[in-house]
Design an enzyme around this catalytic site. Sequence first.
Site, mmCIF file in Angstrom:
data_model
loop_
_atom_site.group_PDB
_atom_site.id
_atom_site.type_symbol
_atom_site.label_atom_id
_atom_site.label_comp_id
_atom_site.label_asym_id
_atom_site.label_seq_id
_atom_site.Cartn_x
_atom_site.Cartn_y
_atom_site.Cartn_z
ATOM 1 N N THR A 1 1.515 -57.677 59.722
ATOM 2 C CA THR A 1 0.482 -58.057 58.747
ATOM 3 C C THR A 1 0.507 -59.569 58.516
ATOM 4 O O THR A 1 -0.544 -60.192 58.361
ATOM 5 C CB THR A 1 0.682 -57.276 57.426
ATOM 6 N N GLY B 1 -8.007 -62.791 61.835
ATOM 7 C CA GLY B 1 -9.468 -62.853 61.792
ATOM 8 C C GLY B 1 -10.103 -62.337 60.526
ATOM 9 O O GLY B 1 -10.930 -63.017 59.914
ATOM 10 N N GLY B 2 -9.763 -61.139 60.103
ATOM 11 C CA GLY B 2 -10.416 -60.616 58.916
ATOM 12 C C GLY B 2 -10.136 -59.161 58.686
ATOM 13 O O GLY B 2 -9.604 -58.461 59.543
ATOM 14 N N HIS C 1 -5.505 -57.501 74.059
ATOM 15 C CA HIS C 1 -6.436 -58.412 73.391
ATOM 16 C C HIS C 1 -6.952 -59.435 74.399
ATOM 17 O O HIS C 1 -6.175 -59.969 75.190
ATOM 18 C CB HIS C 1 -5.714 -59.124 72.235
ATOM 19 N N GLU D 1 -10.419 -63.132 67.164
ATOM 20 C CA GLU D 1 -11.724 -62.575 67.496
ATOM 21 C C GLU D 1 -12.854 -63.241 66.717
ATOM 22 O O GLU D 1 -13.992 -63.302 67.170
ATOM 23 C CB GLU D 1 -11.609 -61.129 67.033
ATOM 24 N N ARG E 1 -12.961 -55.035 72.591
ATOM 25 C CA ARG E 1 -11.870 -55.865 73.123
ATOM 26 C C ARG E 1 -11.387 -55.461 74.500
ATOM 27 O O ARG E 1 -11.120 -56.302 75.342
ATOM 28 C CB ARG E 1 -10.670 -55.771 72.207
HETATM 29 C C1 LIG Z 1 -1.560 -61.575 66.153
HETATM 30 C C2 LIG Z 1 -2.215 -60.435 65.425
HETATM 31 C C3 LIG Z 1 -3.459 -60.614 64.829
HETATM 32 C C4 LIG Z 1 -4.090 -59.553 64.162
HETATM 33 N N1 LIG Z 1 -5.297 -59.758 63.544
HETATM 34 C C5 LIG Z 1 -5.880 -58.755 62.832
HETATM 35 C C6 LIG Z 1 -7.098 -58.961 62.105
HETATM 36 O O1 LIG Z 1 -7.668 -60.039 62.091
HETATM 37 N N2 LIG Z 1 -7.610 -57.916 61.412
HETATM 38 C C7 LIG Z 1 -7.001 -56.682 61.390
HETATM 39 O O2 LIG Z 1 -7.508 -55.771 60.727
HETATM 40 N N3 LIG Z 1 -5.838 -56.467 62.043
HETATM 41 C C8 LIG Z 1 -5.272 -57.474 62.759
HETATM 42 N N4 LIG Z 1 -4.097 -57.243 63.419
HETATM 43 C C9 LIG Z 1 -3.496 -55.913 63.319
HETATM 44 C C10 LIG Z 1 -2.794 -55.773 61.974
HETATM 45 O O3 LIG Z 1 -1.975 -56.897 61.753
HETATM 46 C C11 LIG Z 1 -1.935 -54.512 61.953
HETATM 47 O O4 LIG Z 1 -2.724 -53.399 62.306
HETATM 48 C C12 LIG Z 1 -1.373 -54.267 60.553
HETATM 49 O O5 LIG Z 1 -0.770 -55.439 60.054
HETATM 50 C C13 LIG Z 1 -0.349 -53.153 60.587
HETATM 51 O O6 LIG Z 1 0.210 -53.046 59.290
HETATM 52 P P1 LIG Z 1 1.437 -52.077 59.039
HETATM 53 O O7 LIG Z 1 1.830 -52.237 57.621
HETATM 54 O O8 LIG Z 1 1.075 -50.732 59.545
HETATM 55 O O9 LIG Z 1 2.578 -52.610 60.030
HETATM 56 P P2 LIG Z 1 3.438 -53.950 59.951
HETATM 57 O O10 LIG Z 1 2.712 -55.000 59.185
HETATM 58 O O11 LIG Z 1 3.861 -54.286 61.335
HETATM 59 O O12 LIG Z 1 4.698 -53.515 59.065
HETATM 60 C C14 LIG Z 1 5.640 -52.589 59.535
HETATM 61 C C15 LIG Z 1 7.004 -53.020 59.035
HETATM 62 O O13 LIG Z 1 7.937 -51.949 59.210
HETATM 63 C C16 LIG Z 1 9.198 -52.517 59.533
HETATM 64 N N5 LIG Z 1 10.051 -51.478 60.137
HETATM 65 C C17 LIG Z 1 9.921 -50.889 61.354
HETATM 66 N N6 LIG Z 1 10.900 -49.980 61.548
HETATM 67 C C18 LIG Z 1 11.673 -49.999 60.431
HETATM 68 C C19 LIG Z 1 12.837 -49.274 60.037
HETATM 69 N N7 LIG Z 1 13.389 -48.358 60.813
HETATM 70 N N8 LIG Z 1 13.378 -49.559 58.818
HETATM 71 C C20 LIG Z 1 12.827 -50.494 57.998
HETATM 72 N N9 LIG Z 1 11.724 -51.200 58.342
HETATM 73 C C21 LIG Z 1 11.147 -50.949 59.531
HETATM 74 C C22 LIG Z 1 8.816 -53.641 60.504
HETATM 75 O O14 LIG Z 1 9.860 -54.587 60.659
HETATM 76 C C23 LIG Z 1 7.580 -54.213 59.799
HETATM 77 O O15 LIG Z 1 7.902 -55.252 58.910
HETATM 78 C C24 LIG Z 1 -3.458 -58.289 64.104
HETATM 79 C C25 LIG Z 1 -2.199 -58.106 64.697
HETATM 80 C C26 LIG Z 1 -1.578 -59.166 65.344
HETATM 81 C C27 LIG Z 1 -0.227 -58.945 65.959
#
Ligand SMILES: Cc1cc2nc3c(=O)[nH]c(=O)nc-3n(C[C@H](O)[C@H](O)[C@H](O)COP(=O)(O)OP(=O)(O)OC[C@H]3O[C@@H](n4cnc5c(N)ncnc54)[C@H](O)[C@@H]3O)c2cc1C
Length: 363
Positions: free
Chosen positions: A61, A66-67, A263, A276, A300
């Site tokens: 996250t 982008g948004g 991507h 994007e 994409r």
């Molecule tokens: C470069 C990039 C740009 C992006 N741009 C966009 C965008 O513009 N718009 C959009 O909608 N999406 C975007 N995304 C996608 C978006 O960032 C993700 O879909 C979203 O952040 C996922 O959120 P999450 O909370 O599910 O996972 P994460 O934010 O990855 O959080 C998961 C957390 O769980 C922790 N974890 C894992 N296993 C364990 C464990 N066993 N014990 C304790 N902790 C653990 C990890 O360390 C991590 O901190 C982008 C992604 C990337 C990589």
Amino acid sequence: MKRLLIASLCTIALSSFAFAEETDLVVVGSGGAGMSAALTAAQAGKKVIMLEKMPIIGGNTNRAEGGMNAARTLQQLEHGITHDSAMTMSLDAQKGGHYLNNPELTLALGENAKEAEAWMLSLGADFCHRMGRGGGQSVARGHGPCDGSAVGAHIMKLFYKTAKSIPGIEIRPSNKVTEVIVKDGKVAGVKVIDKDKKEYTIDSKAVVLATGGFGANAKMIESLRPEYKGFATTNHPGALGEGIDLGLRAGATLVDMREIQAHPTVVPVKGILISESMRGRGAYLVNQDGKRFINELLPRDIVAAGVLAQPTGKAWILIDNALVQKNKLAQGYIQQGLAVKGNNVEELAKGIGVPAANLKATM
Ligand SMILES: Cc1cc2nc3c(=O)[nH]c(=O)nc-3n(C[C@H](O)[C@H](O)[C@H](O)COP(=O)(O)OP(=O)(O)OC[C@H]3O[C@@H](n4cnc5c(N)ncnc54)[C@H](O)[C@@H]3O)c2cc1C
């Protein structure tokens, strides 16, 4: 001897008692998903322990740029975008997913995104409607900080600040969950290993697994999609998919594991993503011949396949000064030394080594 034995048994009982922690909710993972769950539960008066295996919170996250997509928001309406709907957003997602997605879930996303965005505004988010369509969108529905800066870091700062202001949430970085405990067929807590490699257990009425994806686990990706062998990742180093294994061992099943998307605009080797939203605002792609080869706003995976199909397997993404002046993300790419600048088409063609006549014709 008897007295000694009794004494040592008491010690064992006392030490396990000291570790017997209890809470209403354990949230595993501190990205956007985990934070939303934790804040919502704490706002409803629950005691929450959030466990994060990395030393810093935020996961992928933190990297979102982008948004945030949401349909029928107030900001869209202010920009005269009146023809979006939850169903249109859902259909766009399904089309982008080649109709393999679960339509109930895409509709839930379309219906709930608006409220999620409004909730973040209520917490103090500085969200404007991002003009310009993103890839695969039939309507412009991105939202993010009004100065055009990255959306994910903004959300995480806001969530962290909110978490600090609400009693009931404890955030523990460098604490990795190693097992979801299941008792009598019901989730009952987690096993954790802390930064000093000490193991402990938390009994919890509920556990939210918000552990994100596995984009940084090259082996796992390769085993599911061998054609992605050797690809760089833009994911944070902790995106290893361990949560998937936790879920499996607790009895979950998996779906859509092969649906991994490459991507289209990533700086090779460095693994830096060019958002994007650049294409959404008019940036276009040219190959090493200086020729445009695809509609940049297609989904994409199609644009990525188009880039890979070019003779060099690479493309240049062109942005102009009008975009740069208004956009912090674009300014950031330049500051990071990722861009080649030209004051006119000929200069730019020379800088990137493409035939000037072709680039001129393309422009
Ligand atoms: C470069 C990039 C740009 C992006 N741009 C966009 C965008 O513009 N718009 C959009 O909608 N999406 C975007 N995304 C996608 C978006 O960032 C993700 O879909 C979203 O952040 C996922 O959120 P999450 O909370 O599910 O996972 P994460 O934010 O990855 O959080 C998961 C957390 O769980 C922790 N974890 C894992 N296993 C364990 C464990 N066993 N014990 C304790 N902790 C653990 C990890 O360390 C991590 O901190 C982008 C992604 C990337 C990589």
